[in-house]
Design a protein around this motif. Sequence first.
Motif, PDB file in Angstrom:
ATOM      1  N   ILE A  17       0.917  -1.358  -0.034  1.00  0.00           N
ATOM      2  CA  ILE A  17       0.006  -0.268   0.123  1.00  0.00           C
ATOM      3  C   ILE A  17       0.886   1.162  -0.045  1.00  0.00           C
ATOM      4  N   HIS A  18       0.470   2.516  -0.546  1.00  0.00           N
ATOM      5  CA  HIS A  18       1.064   3.566  -0.634  1.00  0.00           C
ATOM      6  C   HIS A  18       0.859   4.276   0.758  1.00  0.00           C
ATOM      7  N   LYS A  19       1.608   4.705   1.630  1.00  0.00           N
ATOM      8  CA  LYS A  19       1.780   5.219   2.723  1.00  0.00           C
ATOM      9  C   LYS A  19       1.140   6.729   2.790  1.00  0.00           C
ATOM     10  N   GLU A  20       1.393   7.407   1.324  1.00  0.00           N
ATOM     11  CA  GLU A  20       0.534   8.656   1.210  1.00  0.00           C
ATOM     12  C   GLU A  20      -0.958   8.734   0.964  1.00  0.00           C
ATOM     13  N   SER A  21      -1.435   7.637   0.851  1.00  0.00           N
ATOM     14  CA  SER A  21      -2.884   7.214   0.640  1.00  0.00           C
ATOM     15  C   SER A  21      -3.456   6.886   1.670  1.00  0.00           C
ATOM     16  N   LEU A  22      -2.914   6.808   2.765  1.00  0.00           N
ATOM     17  CA  LEU A  22      -3.495   6.122   4.028  1.00  0.00           C
ATOM     18  C   LEU A  22      -4.560   7.083   4.608  1.00  0.00           C
ATOM     19  N   CYS A  23      -4.586   8.395   4.348  1.00  0.00           N
ATOM     20  CA  CYS A  23      -5.312   9.371   4.877  1.00  0.00           C
ATOM     21  C   CYS A  23      -6.709   9.469   4.174  1.00  0.00           C
ATOM     22  N   LEU A  24      -6.759   8.877   2.786  1.00  0.00           N
ATOM     23  CA  LEU A  24      -7.918   8.944   1.888  1.00  0.00           C
ATOM     24  C   LEU A  24      -8.837   8.193   2.629  1.00  0.00           C
ATOM     25  N   PRO A  25      -9.995   8.546   2.480  1.00  0.00           N
ATOM     26  CA  PRO A  25     -11.281   7.692   3.098  1.00  0.00           C
ATOM     27  C   PRO A  25     -11.517   6.401   2.104  1.00  0.00           C
ATOM     28  N   GLY A  26     -11.562   5.247   2.743  1.00  0.00           N
ATOM     29  CA  GLY A  26     -12.046   4.174   2.045  1.00  0.00           C
ATOM     30  C   GLY A  26     -10.670   3.189   1.532  1.00  0.00           C
ATOM     31  N   TYR A  27      -9.705   3.997   1.496  1.00  0.00           N
ATOM     32  CA  TYR A  27      -8.430   3.329   0.925  1.00  0.00           C
ATOM     33  C   TYR A  27      -8.133   1.996   1.332  1.00  0.00           C
ATOM     34  N   LEU A  28      -8.098   1.917   2.937  1.00  0.00           N
ATOM     35  CA  LEU A  28      -7.695   0.386   3.195  1.00  0.00           C
ATOM     36  C   LEU A  28      -8.718  -0.453   3.060  1.00  0.00           C
ATOM     37  N   GLY A  29     -10.123   0.233   3.202  1.00  0.00           N
ATOM     38  CA  GLY A  29     -11.293  -0.528   3.025  1.00  0.00           C
ATOM     39  C   GLY A  29     -11.492  -1.373   1.837  1.00  0.00           C
ATOM     40  N   LYS A  30     -11.063  -0.499   0.707  1.00  0.00           N
ATOM     41  CA  LYS A  30     -11.125  -1.172  -0.619  1.00  0.00           C
ATOM     42  C   LYS A  30     -10.276  -2.459  -0.558  1.00  0.00           C
ATOM     43  N   PHE A  31      -9.085  -2.410   0.013  1.00  0.00           N
ATOM     44  CA  PHE A  31      -8.186  -3.643   0.015  1.00  0.00           C
ATOM     45  C   PHE A  31      -8.821  -4.704   0.922  1.00  0.00           C
ATOM     46  N   LYS A  32      -9.487  -4.251   2.101  1.00  0.00           N
ATOM     47  CA  LYS A  32     -10.011  -5.244   2.983  1.00  0.00           C
ATOM     48  C   LYS A  32     -11.093  -5.979   2.204  1.00  0.00           C
ATOM     49  N   ARG A  33     -11.861  -5.216   1.728  1.00  0.00           N
ATOM     50  CA  ARG A  33     -13.015  -5.925   0.952  1.00  0.00           C
ATOM     51  C   ARG A  33     -12.612  -6.908  -0.101  1.00  0.00           C
ATOM     52  N   THR A  34     -11.704  -6.375  -0.985  1.00  0.00           N
ATOM     53  CA  THR A  34     -11.008  -7.317  -1.932  1.00  0.00           C
ATOM     54  C   THR A  34     -10.594  -8.736  -1.478  1.00  0.00           C
ATOM     55  N   LEU A  35      -9.601  -8.563  -0.288  1.00  0.00           N
ATOM     56  CA  LEU A  35      -9.224  -9.810   0.392  1.00  0.00           C
ATOM     57  C   LEU A  35     -10.362 -10.693   0.938  1.00  0.00           C
ATOM     58  N   LYS A  36     -11.366 -10.164   1.467  1.00  0.00           N
ATOM     59  CA  LYS A  36     -12.328 -10.877   1.957  1.00  0.00           C
ATOM     60  C   LYS A  36     -13.168 -11.678   0.831  1.00  0.00           C
ATOM     61  N   LEU A  37     -13.437 -10.859  -0.177  1.00  0.00           N
ATOM     62  CA  LEU A  37     -13.877 -11.566  -1.202  1.00  0.00           C
ATOM     63  C   LEU A  37     -13.283 -12.758  -1.778  1.00  0.00           C
ATOM     64  N   LYS A  38     -11.986 -12.404  -1.981  1.00  0.00           N
ATOM     65  CA  LYS A  38     -10.965 -13.326  -2.660  1.00  0.00           C
ATOM     66  C   LYS A  38     -10.666 -14.848  -1.666  1.00  0.00           C
ATOM     67  N   TYR A  39     -10.845 -14.514  -0.323  1.00  0.00           N
ATOM     68  CA  TYR A  39     -10.754 -15.524   0.688  1.00  0.00           C
ATOM     69  C   TYR A  39     -11.874 -16.013   1.224  1.00  0.00           C
ATOM     70  N   SER A  40     -13.191 -15.689   0.642  1.00  0.00           N
ATOM     71  CA  SER A  40     -14.568 -15.937   1.261  1.00  0.00           C
ATOM     72  C   SER A  40     -14.668 -17.520   1.690  1.00  0.00           C
ATOM     73  N   ASP A  41     -13.951 -18.317   0.748  1.00  0.00           N
ATOM     74  CA  ASP A  41     -14.155 -19.903   0.961  1.00  0.00           C
ATOM     75  C   ASP A  41     -13.503 -20.221   2.423  1.00  0.00           C
ATOM     76  N   ILE A  42     -12.407 -19.597   2.590  1.00  0.00           N
ATOM     77  CA  ILE A  42     -11.692 -19.848   3.812  1.00  0.00           C
ATOM     78  C   ILE A  42     -12.249 -19.247   4.756  1.00  0.00           C
ATOM     79  N   LEU A  43     -12.552 -18.309   4.619  1.00  0.00           N
ATOM     80  CA  LEU A  43     -13.235 -17.424   5.966  1.00  0.00           C
ATOM     81  C   LEU A  43     -14.588 -17.986   6.489  1.00  0.00           C
TER      82      LEU A  43
END
Length: 68
Positions: A17-43
């Motif tokens: 991830i880019h350190k400069e983009s951490l202050c943008l709303p939803g930046y980390l949430g976008k990655f978290k949602r992607t990972l949760k979808l990618k690994y939904s079977d394991i979860l």
Amino acid sequence: MQLMMYLNNDLIEALPIHKESLCLPGYLGKFKRTLKLKYSDILKQCPDPPEFLVIDPTPVNTTYVSKR
């Protein structure tokens, strides 16, 4: 910097991830949602929710100064 997804004690994936983009709303949430979808079977198999950590893997140079 990296966003790391853990399930119990297992590292599932780490994304850069880019350190400069951490202050943008939803930046980390976008990655978290992607990972949760990618690994939904394991979860679905695990009763515990995943944990997410943001780390900076670059080594920090520290110098020990003795007080004499």
